[in-house]
Design a protein around this motif. Structure first.
Motif, PDB file in Angstrom:
ATOM      1  N   VAL A   1     -54.597  23.149 -81.717  1.00 29.39           N
ATOM      2  CA  VAL A   1     -53.767  23.539 -82.861  1.00 29.39           C
ATOM      3  C   VAL A   1     -54.141  22.712 -84.089  1.00 29.39           C
ATOM      4  CG1 VAL A   1     -51.420  23.612 -83.771  1.00 29.39           C
ATOM      5  CG2 VAL A   1     -51.868  24.342 -81.434  1.00 29.39           C
TER       6      VAL A   1
ATOM      7  N   GLU B   1     -54.298  21.583 -75.886  1.00 26.72           N
ATOM      8  CA  GLU B   1     -53.764  22.590 -76.811  1.00 26.72           C
ATOM      9  C   GLU B   1     -53.315  21.959 -78.126  1.00 26.72           C
ATOM     10  OE1 GLU B   1     -51.791  26.283 -74.437  1.00 26.72           O
ATOM     11  OE2 GLU B   1     -50.808  24.350 -74.195  1.00 26.72           O
TER      12      GLU B   1
ATOM     13  N   ASN C   1     -44.517  14.270 -84.505  1.00 23.45           N
ATOM     14  CA  ASN C   1     -44.410  15.731 -84.566  1.00 23.45           C
ATOM     15  C   ASN C   1     -45.441  16.444 -83.691  1.00 23.45           C
ATOM     16  OD1 ASN C   1     -43.613  14.694 -87.600  1.00 23.45           O
ATOM     17  ND2 ASN C   1     -42.262  16.288 -86.797  1.00 23.45           N
ATOM     18  N   LEU C   2     -45.544  15.969 -82.460  1.00 24.76           N
ATOM     19  CA  LEU C   2     -46.430  16.650 -81.500  1.00 24.76           C
ATOM     20  C   LEU C   2     -45.750  17.913 -80.992  1.00 24.76           C
ATOM     21  CD1 LEU C   2     -47.541  13.527 -79.489  1.00 24.76           C
ATOM     22  CD2 LEU C   2     -48.896  14.796 -81.164  1.00 24.76           C
ATOM     23  N   PHE C   3     -46.504  18.709 -80.242  1.00 22.01           N
ATOM     24  CA  PHE C   3     -45.932  19.908 -79.612  1.00 22.01           C
ATOM     25  C   PHE C   3     -45.700  19.579 -78.147  1.00 22.01           C
ATOM     26  CE2 PHE C   3     -49.089  21.326 -82.862  1.00 22.01           C
ATOM     27  CZ  PHE C   3     -48.157  21.511 -83.862  1.00 22.01           C
ATOM     28  N   PRO C   4     -44.476  19.199 -77.803  1.00 24.21           N
ATOM     29  CA  PRO C   4     -44.233  18.590 -76.491  1.00 24.21           C
ATOM     30  C   PRO C   4     -44.503  19.510 -75.306  1.00 24.21           C
ATOM     31  CG  PRO C   4     -42.178  18.993 -77.657  1.00 24.21           C
ATOM     32  CD  PRO C   4     -43.278  19.245 -78.627  1.00 24.21           C
ATOM     33  N   ALA C   5     -44.317  20.821 -75.492  1.00 21.74           N
ATOM     34  CA  ALA C   5     -44.505  21.727 -74.353  1.00 21.74           C
ATOM     35  C   ALA C   5     -45.932  22.277 -74.292  1.00 21.74           C
ATOM     36  CB  ALA C   5     -43.489  22.863 -74.403  1.00 21.74           C
ATOM     37  N   MET C   6     -46.826  21.689 -75.079  1.00 21.66           N
ATOM     38  CA  MET C   6     -48.229  22.088 -74.996  1.00 21.66           C
ATOM     39  C   MET C   6     -49.033  20.936 -74.393  1.00 21.66           C
ATOM     40  SD  MET C   6     -49.391  24.057 -78.378  1.00 21.66           S
ATOM     41  CE  MET C   6     -48.463  25.361 -79.111  1.00 21.66           C
TER      42      MET C   6
END
Lengths: 346, 344, 239
Positions: C104, C100, C91-96
């Motif tokens: 977060v 970043e 559950n990473l933030f792929p577009a960050m």
């Protein structure tokens, strides 16, 4: 609905935005350059309304990206914003009229109305989230996108007709905010109102971008849009982010309504055109793509201005359909990027 | 069927197996005699009945797409308007009989539906909904922008369908159109197409996996719904005798979709049945608050919101769960489907 | 509780709408311990972690974290109490960017100095993340993504870290690196509860382990005890 969301995310913003839009953007810039020489008023109108459509579209895109809600009531915030600004500004205008020596009001008079519109928009947005979306979310997230679309359609009808009941069908507008002679930039006269609208749009967009990029809250909003579970694991309260997102998005739409009061007086259906143009922008740029929405807004504004200038204002309603159908005919996979093809919301 | 042929079948069994059909026929019976029950004997009230049946028929056609393939045709009113204007213009400018005009209007609405559907139904549902809305706006813009043909917002005067100013014949006509709409669409739903629609509406991915070409079915469904919308629009034109672009307003779509969703998505009958009390109630409100234009739309909006949040199944969903509860009560020792599900 | 009990599950029952997965699960993790939850596929290991982390509401039983009941608390609140969770799907933030993502992860931390210090620690544990800190998370390799997920989990300075299947889908080299990092973390005093299928490696690494089969705890013991247990040897070690 997770499929819908992940598909938006799996492609980096920049690339999704690159494929089709850069070509259009290039063409649009060429037309604008030509327009600046031949018809400066086209360029000015494009920039002025484009800035405000950017505020509308950015909010619409953000709410879709973060909350997966296709907000059909977004135009009604424009309406509420314009009426709020009218209500607050009218007594100020009368005061100036009675006492022309109030130069402070002459300069700063329009701002209280805009700030009030921002606040009203934020409050309505928060209410929508808390009173409508949250109960629905708690009950079921099945077919969320379609259900919230219908829900917001209901909200739109209620606000438009509630407004009609309360304030009637009349136009409530102002002829101008700043009663001063037009500026002259490169030999082209520009009314101060228009110049100010553009300044307000650029400042707001700048602040908004900094907020999303550089602040912890802004990062949290982006995090939620990319992975809700991951955001919760990082200690982010989704409910708080949803409230913030909805409030911010609605505040931006209301500000657009307030700033454009001199072009669009408040009346029940005033939100329709901003709504469908914002939707047009968001569809061109890709749902949930905020930077794309901002650039796309200026392109759509150019189309709108050209249509109104060379055909008739009424044809502006027809323009998005014709444009999208043309694109779909020549590029059947769609302008929406490959990410969307064959995807469905659950 | 087997209940009838087997000797031990009781009347109760027959009623139980056919209760849906019996219920609908009973409701149709009520609708048939309604104009002779006060207050509906008055011409004004009969007009309400016509509106109700017209709304019911539209809601059925709308639910055919919204409830089964899960696509919201947000330009529905414009397709109704397209049929109305086609038939109206054919009658005014070419002297073509409204009866033929209505069929042409239906075909044209279906054709525009075909183009819209073929272009957008490959994409995600929300795009199709927004595009249908855009097409609707464009159609309305078109009507407004060619006043030479449509007379724009001045209104186009259209010959009436029947050679009478009485409402009763119109009521039976629109009731018949409602029945035709319902029967045809229900028949399609019961065919193998209906199965495909439902499979696609519920889960596109698994429908694809089982070898269904979703776009084809989506388009067929969409075109059918649009064609019926156009056909009903023809009735509207030649009943009211005057057409303005306002017939295509999105708020009319919202009225229809509110009825369809309050009736219960994916049932057809829910929309048809609910339309009567709902639109008669709304007509009453309109008359009571004639100084407050739009109050009925606020009502529709609020109802739609409440249903979407608290009763997403609508009246039909309510009936379904009542039915299940009743079955469970009647057969306490036989495991019904519902208890078997929760028990596992 | 004064005895340094970090996490305690008593008679927890949990599952999904029509399917109960966990039956009467009781386990505990003490401060500073490194505990593993082992078991075959579908035994309910991930469900256990999801229930602890607040993504699933237990239908029965109690969960306490440092003496506070947390059963039914919302996931972000559990995270803010100092219970970190690294899921199987990351559950990473792929577009960050990597940087970043880590920022977060520190959303609940106010002190900027502490954030900087934790980030230094993460980069020390995973030098690769430092090299890639400007890169979008969506473009990382599998091993790097795993590191980033653990790093993000650490950013809130949790007192207990739940890690779901760190070796899943990793090349042997990356697996070794991940386990090394977990060992290093443990030496720094972070309490860890690990879900793993890689039984042999895990039992050599941890203090204690539970074996979960068909939603029930069937065995409990130290790593050494379980390594010599006949059932574990037969079912998981292939001896």
């Amino acid at each position: 609905m997770t499929t819908a969301a992940t598909n938006l995310r799996s492609v980096p913003l920049a690339r999704r935005f690159l494929s089709f839009t850069w070509l259009t953007l290039g063409a649009a810039l060429l037309v604008m350059a030509w327009a600046a020489v031949a018809q400066p008023s086209i360029l000015i109108d494009t920039l002025v309304t484009g800035g405000m459509w950017a505020l509308m579209a950015a909010g619409l895109a953000m709410v879709f990206g973060v909350m997966n809600i296709p907000n059909f009531a977004h135009g009604e915030l424009f309406l509420l914003g314009s009426f709020t600004a009218f209500t607050v500004y009218s007594p100020i205008r009368d005061a100036m009229f009675n006492d022309p020596s109030l130069t402070v009001l002459k300069i700063f008079g329009p701002f209280p109305g805009m700030v009030a519109a921002l606040l009203v928009g934020a409050v309505v947005g928060v209410l929508l989230e808390v009173v409508l979306f949250r109960p629905l979310r708690r009950r079921s997230r099945e077919q969320w996108v379609m259900n919230t679309f219908l829900l917001t359609a209901g909200v739109s009808v209620v606000i438009v007709n509630g407004y009609r009941l309360a304030f009637g069908n009349n136009y409530h507008g102002v002829t101008r905010y700043w009663d001063v002679p037009p500026l002259e930039i490169l030999g082209v006269p520009i009314s101060v109102d228009r110049a100010m609208v553009l300044v307000i749009a650029l400042v707001t967009i700048g602040l908004f971008a900094v907020f999303l990029q550089r602040t912890s809250l802004g990062r949290a909003i982006r995090a939620v849009s990319q992975d809700e579970t991951g955001a919760q694991m990082a200690g982010i309260d989704l409910n708080r982010i949803f409230v913030l997102t909805m409030g911010l998005s609605c505040a931006l739409a209301a500000l657009a309504g307030a700033a454009l009061l001199f072009l669009f007086p408040a009346y029940p259906d005033v939100g329709l055109q901003p709504l469908y143009l914002a939707w047009f922008v968001v569809i061109l740029a890709g749902l949930g793509n905020i930077p794309g929405a901002i650039v796309g807004a200026f392109i759509v504004s150019l189309l709108q201005t050209l249509t109104a200038f060379y055909l008739r204002v009424g044809w502006v309603d027809v323009m998005p359909t014709v444009f999208i159908i043309l694109i779909l005919l020549f590029k059947p996979s769609g302008l929406f990027g490959s990410a969307v093809k064959g995807v469905w919301e659950q | 069927m087997s209940a009838v042929s087997s000797g031990s079948a009781t009347l109760a069994d027959v009623i139980r197996t056919h209760r849906r059909r019996i219920g609908l026929l009973a409701i149709l019976g009520v609708a048939l005699v309604l104009p002779f029950i006060p207050p509906f004997t008055g011409e004004d009230y009969r007009r309400w009945l016509i509106v109700a049946a017209f709304m019911a028929a539209q809601a059925v056609a709308f639910d055919f797409t919204a409830g089964y393939i899960n696509i919201v045709n947000f330009g529905f009113a414009a397709f109704v308007g397209l049929g109305a204007y086609t038939s109206g213009i054919l009658a005014v400018d070419f002297g073509i009989s409204p009866w033929i005009g209505m069929v042409v209007g239906a075909s044209l609405a279906g054709l525009v539906g075909l183009v819209t559907g073929a272009l957008t139904l490959r994409l995600r549902g929300i795009y199709a909904a927004v595009m249908a809305w855009f097409v609707g706006l464009a159609l309305m813009g078109l009507v407004r922008n060619v006043p030479e043909v449509t007379r724009g917002s001045l209104g186009l005067s259209v010959p009436l369908l029947l050679d009478t100013s009485e409402n009763l014949p119109y009521y039976y006509l629109i009731l018949a159109m409602l029945v035709v709409t319902f029967v045809v669409l229900a028949w399609v739903i019961r065919s193998r197409y209906g199965l495909a629609f439902r499979a696609i509406g519920q889960n596109l991915a698994s429908a694809k996996a089982s070898g269904i070409n979703p776009t084809r079915y989506l388009v067929i469904n969409f075109v059918l719904s649009c064609a019926f919308a156009g056909w009903l629009g023809g009735f509207y034109a030649h009943f009211y005798g005057i057409l303005t672009p306002d017939i295509m307003l999105t708020s009319h779509t919202v009225e229809v979709l509110a009825i369809a969703y309050i009736g219960g998505r994916g049932s057809l009958w829910g929309a048809a049945v609910v339309a009567f009390p709902l639109s008669i109630g709304v007509e009453w409100v309109k008359v009571q608050f004639s100084t407050l234009p739009g109050v009925h739309l606020v009502l529709y909006g609020v109802l739609l919101i409440l249903v979407m949040i608290y009763r997403p199944g609508g009246v039909a969903g309510l009936a379904r769960s009542l039915d299940e509860w009743w079955k469970r009560r009647r057969l306490p020792d036989r495991p019904s489907e519902a208890t078997a599900d929760t028990g596992g | 509780m004064g005895n340094g009990r970090m996490l305690e599950l008593s008679n927890v029952e949990a599952g999904y709408e029509l399917l109960q997965v966990l039956w009467d699960v009781s386990l505990h993790v003490d401060e500073g311990e490194f505990v593993a939850l082992l078991g075959p596929n579908g035994a309910g290991k991930t469900t256990t972690l999801r229930t602890i982390a607040g993504f699933l509401k237990p239908s029965g039983g109690e969960i306490t974290f440092r003496g506070t009941p947390i059963a039914g608390a919302r996931a972000h609140a559990v995270s803010r109490m100092g219970l970190g969770y690294v899921s199987e799907t990351l559950n990473l933030f792929p577009a960050m960017t990597v940087h970043e993502n880590l920022q977060v992860g520190a959303t609940s931390v106010r002190d900027r100095g502490q954030i900087a210090a934790t980030m230094d620690l993460v980069f020390e544990l995973f030098p690769r993340l430092h090299e890639r800190r400007g890169q979008l998370a969506g473009t990382l390799s599998g091993g790097e993504r795993k590191m980033l997920a653990i790093g993000r989990g650490l950013m809130a300075s949790p007192s207990l870290l739940l890690v779901d299947e760190p070796s899943l889908g990793l090349a042997p080299m990356a697996t070794v690196a991940t386990f090394e990092a977990l060992k290093a973390l443990r030496e720094r005093g972070v309490t860890i509860m690990l879900v793993e299928q890689n039984v042999n490696t895990t039992l050599h690494l941890v203090d204690r382990a539970y074996v979960l089969e068909q939603g029930r705890i069937v065995l409990e013991g130290t790593g050494q005890e379980l390594l010599t247990n006949p059932h574990v040897q037969a079912a998981y070690l292939g001896i």
